[in-house]
Write an enzyme that holds these catalytic residues in place. Structure first.
Site, PDB file in Angstrom:
ATOM      1  N   HIS A 142     -11.537   8.684   3.030  1.00 48.14           N
ATOM      2  CA  HIS A 142     -11.221   8.238   1.667  1.00 48.14           C
ATOM      3  C   HIS A 142     -12.074   7.061   1.216  1.00 48.14           C
ATOM      4  O   HIS A 142     -11.645   6.199   0.458  1.00 48.14           O
ATOM      5  CB  HIS A 142      -9.736   7.902   1.526  1.00 48.14           C
ATOM      6  CG  HIS A 142      -9.216   8.268   0.156  1.00 48.14           C
ATOM      7  ND1 HIS A 142      -7.875   8.295  -0.153  1.00 48.14           N
ATOM      8  CD2 HIS A 142      -9.865   8.635  -0.985  1.00 48.14           C
ATOM      9  CE1 HIS A 142      -7.711   8.648  -1.409  1.00 48.14           C
ATOM     10  NE2 HIS A 142      -8.913   8.860  -1.938  1.00 48.14           N
ATOM     11  N   ASP A 149      -1.098   5.651   7.333  1.00 51.77           N
ATOM     12  CA  ASP A 149      -1.269   5.756   5.881  1.00 51.77           C
ATOM     13  C   ASP A 149       0.070   5.545   5.184  1.00 51.77           C
ATOM     14  O   ASP A 149       1.014   6.322   5.380  1.00 51.77           O
ATOM     15  CB  ASP A 149      -1.828   7.147   5.556  1.00 51.77           C
ATOM     16  CG  ASP A 149      -2.456   7.221   4.175  1.00 51.77           C
ATOM     17  OD1 ASP A 149      -2.348   6.239   3.423  1.00 51.77           O
ATOM     18  OD2 ASP A 149      -3.048   8.261   3.852  1.00 51.77           O
ATOM     19  N   ASP A 150       0.167   4.489   4.389  1.00 50.29           N
ATOM     20  CA  ASP A 150       1.387   4.178   3.626  1.00 50.29           C
ATOM     21  C   ASP A 150       2.578   3.893   4.540  1.00 50.29           C
ATOM     22  O   ASP A 150       3.700   4.325   4.272  1.00 50.29           O
ATOM     23  CB  ASP A 150       1.754   5.319   2.672  1.00 50.29           C
ATOM     24  CG  ASP A 150       0.781   5.508   1.531  1.00 50.29           C
ATOM     25  OD1 ASP A 150      -0.261   4.821   1.526  1.00 50.29           O
ATOM     26  OD2 ASP A 150       1.043   6.343   0.657  1.00 50.29           O
ATOM     27  N   CYS A 156      -5.124   2.722  -0.647  1.00 52.03           N
ATOM     28  CA  CYS A 156      -5.887   3.132   0.533  1.00 52.03           C
ATOM     29  C   CYS A 156      -7.378   2.811   0.517  1.00 52.03           C
ATOM     30  O   CYS A 156      -7.878   2.144   1.421  1.00 52.03           O
ATOM     31  CB  CYS A 156      -5.672   4.614   0.796  1.00 52.03           C
ATOM     32  SG  CYS A 156      -5.874   5.653  -0.656  1.00 52.03           S
ATOM     33  N   ASP A 162      -2.580   0.871   6.270  1.00 56.45           N
ATOM     34  CA  ASP A 162      -3.539   0.554   5.197  1.00 56.45           C
ATOM     35  C   ASP A 162      -2.901  -0.174   4.029  1.00 56.45           C
ATOM     36  O   ASP A 162      -3.557  -0.922   3.321  1.00 56.45           O
ATOM     37  CB  ASP A 162      -4.269   1.819   4.716  1.00 56.45           C
ATOM     38  CG  ASP A 162      -3.359   2.851   4.069  1.00 56.45           C
ATOM     39  OD1 ASP A 162      -2.118   2.776   4.229  1.00 56.45           O
ATOM     40  OD2 ASP A 162      -3.888   3.770   3.403  1.00 56.45           O
ATOM     41  N   ASN A 163      -1.624   0.034   3.805  1.00 49.37           N
ATOM     42  CA  ASN A 163      -0.903  -0.638   2.718  1.00 49.37           C
ATOM     43  C   ASN A 163       0.585  -0.354   2.892  1.00 49.37           C
ATOM     44  O   ASN A 163       0.992   0.363   3.810  1.00 49.37           O
ATOM     45  CB  ASN A 163      -1.381  -0.176   1.336  1.00 49.37           C
ATOM     46  CG  ASN A 163      -1.471   1.317   1.181  1.00 49.37           C
ATOM     47  OD1 ASN A 163      -2.570   1.884   1.127  1.00 49.37           O
ATOM     48  ND2 ASN A 163      -0.345   2.005   1.131  1.00 49.37           N
TER      49      ASN A 163
END
Length: 441
Positions: A135, A33-34, A73, A268-269
């Site tokens: 999410h 995540d991130d 996300c 995810d990003n």
């Protein structure tokens, strides 16, 4: 099948949709995540040492041109699950309150009727599980999101932003709290434990498992009473992520005699904060931006007897929407009836080839200034529509203004706007990008 197959035979087997269950590989999809490329030392990052992930890259294939489906996300995850652009399913930003979702012109959760990668694999005989952040619906004031089973999962252990949060990590009505039985700094270990247990209990079936980590999303909480968004803390968080990935791979190695396993590690990003581009290794932008730093993220594929070792693929351009058709092909799973992916099958890239994609890639982010968040650095805020086709990337606002054109192989950091030099390219990509944006709900 109890012995490892030579690579050539494995490649032949996975081309057959009717592959016998014994030859279908397990697939473990680790989604950080991130996370940016600068968070891994194998991508040139300096913030943390990641020896286990570096070993994963040495024993597998590291890709340098993988793109998330969104710079934030929920839509990025939607693109991976459906193989389609998230705007098709009215997911444009992170899923939040009903009022915030309406402001972002988006649904409150991913429609259960949407195409689903785990459902397609379950139909092909896979045992399926989701462990970690979801999410894609649930949490805050959204109480009617579909359960995990509606998307094809047999088991689950979701965080608070899910329809069925696991009680050990959701003591309060929020994403995390000091009262959680499993503390914030132990969550990655918790998800890895769940994954290894699932694989052990399902040796008679091929398994598909999402391991969707909270880390390294802020807040960084590396230990009790230690919290803060500093380079030192992200280093400590990444050290723990690396340790747990090493533990997962060691567990998979012990199970290799029973079934081949493909492990994919992806983000995810892009990261935020980016620490003056240290976490993007120089790429412009961050999370919340359509510049490269917001959407171009690490992708490592590992799998003895499946993925060739010691390779770096700098040429194949991959997208999050490619994962659905690519994984289905590798697993001998049929695509759903009447299904059209926005991605394409690039499974041969995981098997050692370097295919070129045939489709352009599109993104959107930021439909208004009231409900969407943007990077704090003004130079990192991008136009709200983008397209990449071959070497060219065009960014433009939906109203047709503020177009920017970059030749990515020559200028990966998007520092020189060459829009005045290539009017034909601009006209072609502008038409494609704006027509695509207008086609979305």
């Amino acid at each position: 099948m109890t012995r490892l197959l030579p690579f050539a035979v494995a490649a032949l087997l996975v081309t057959n949709v009717g592959t016998a269950a014994e030859s279908q590989p397990n697939v473990v999809l680790i989604l950080a995540d991130d996370l940016g490329p600068g968070d891994f030392s194998c991508y040139g990052g300096k913030l943390a040492e990641t020896p286990n992930i570096d070993r994963m890259a040495r024993e597998g294939t590291r890709f340098t041109q993988y793109y998330a489906a969104s710079p934030i996300c929920s839509p990025s995850r939607c693109g991976m699950i459906t193989g389609q652009y998230p705007g098709r399913w009215k997911i444009t930003s992170f899923l939040q309150t009903r009022a915030g979702n309406a402001g972002c012109e988006q649904a409150d959760y991913l429609d259960a009727q949407a195409p689903s990668l785990p459902r397609a694999l379950k139909t092909a005989g896979y045992a399926t599980a989701h462990f970690g952040k979801w999410h894609l619906g649930g949490g805050r004031d959204v109480a009617d999101a579909p359960p995990f089973a509606a998307y094809g999962y047999d088991e689950h252990a979701g965080t608070w932003e899910s329809p069925q949060p696991h009680p050990d990590i959701t003591a309060r009505d929020w994403i995390w709290s000091p009262d959680d039985k499993v503390k914030r700094w132990n969550r990655t270990a918790f998800f890895i434990d769940k994954t290894l247990d699932f694989l052990e209990r399902h040796k008679d079936h091929p398994c598909f498992i999402n391991v969707w980590l909270d880390d390294p999303h802020t807040p960084w909480v590396p230990a009790e009473n230690e919290k803060g968004n500093t380079p030192q803390n992200v280093r400590r968080v990444m050290t723990e992520v690396d340790r747990q990935v090493g533990r997962l791979l060691e567990g998979v190695r012990r199970l290799e005699a029973d079934r081949k396993t493909l492990v994919i590690f992806v983000s995810d990003n892009g990261p935020l904060p980016a620490f003056d581009r240290a976490r993007t290794v120089g790429l412009r932008g961050s999370k919340l931006s359509l510049y490269e730093g917001g959407i171009r993220v690490p992708f490592i594929a590992w799998g003895p007897a499946i993925v060739p070792a010691g390779r770096t693929n700098d040429t194949t351009v991959l997208s999050g929407v490619d994962l659905f058709p690519t994984i289905c092909k590798l697993c001998g799973a049929a695509l759903p009836h009447d299904y059209t992916s926005d991605g394409e099958d690039l499974s041969s890239a995981l098997l050692g080839e370097a295919p070129q994609r045939s489709k352009p890639m599109f993104w959107e982010y930021g439909r208004n200034d009231k409900f969407f968040r943007y990077p704090p650095a003004r130079n990192d805020r991008s136009p709200n529509v983008a397209v990449r086709d071959k070497n060219w990337k065009l960014l433009i606002n939906r109203d047709g203004n503020d177009a920017e054109l970059y030749d990515l192989p020559r200028d990966p950091n998007e520092s020189i706007n060459v829009i005045a030099d290539h009017p034909d390219v601009v006209d072609r990509l502008k038409t494609a990008a704006l027509n695509w944006r207008e086609s979305l709900p």
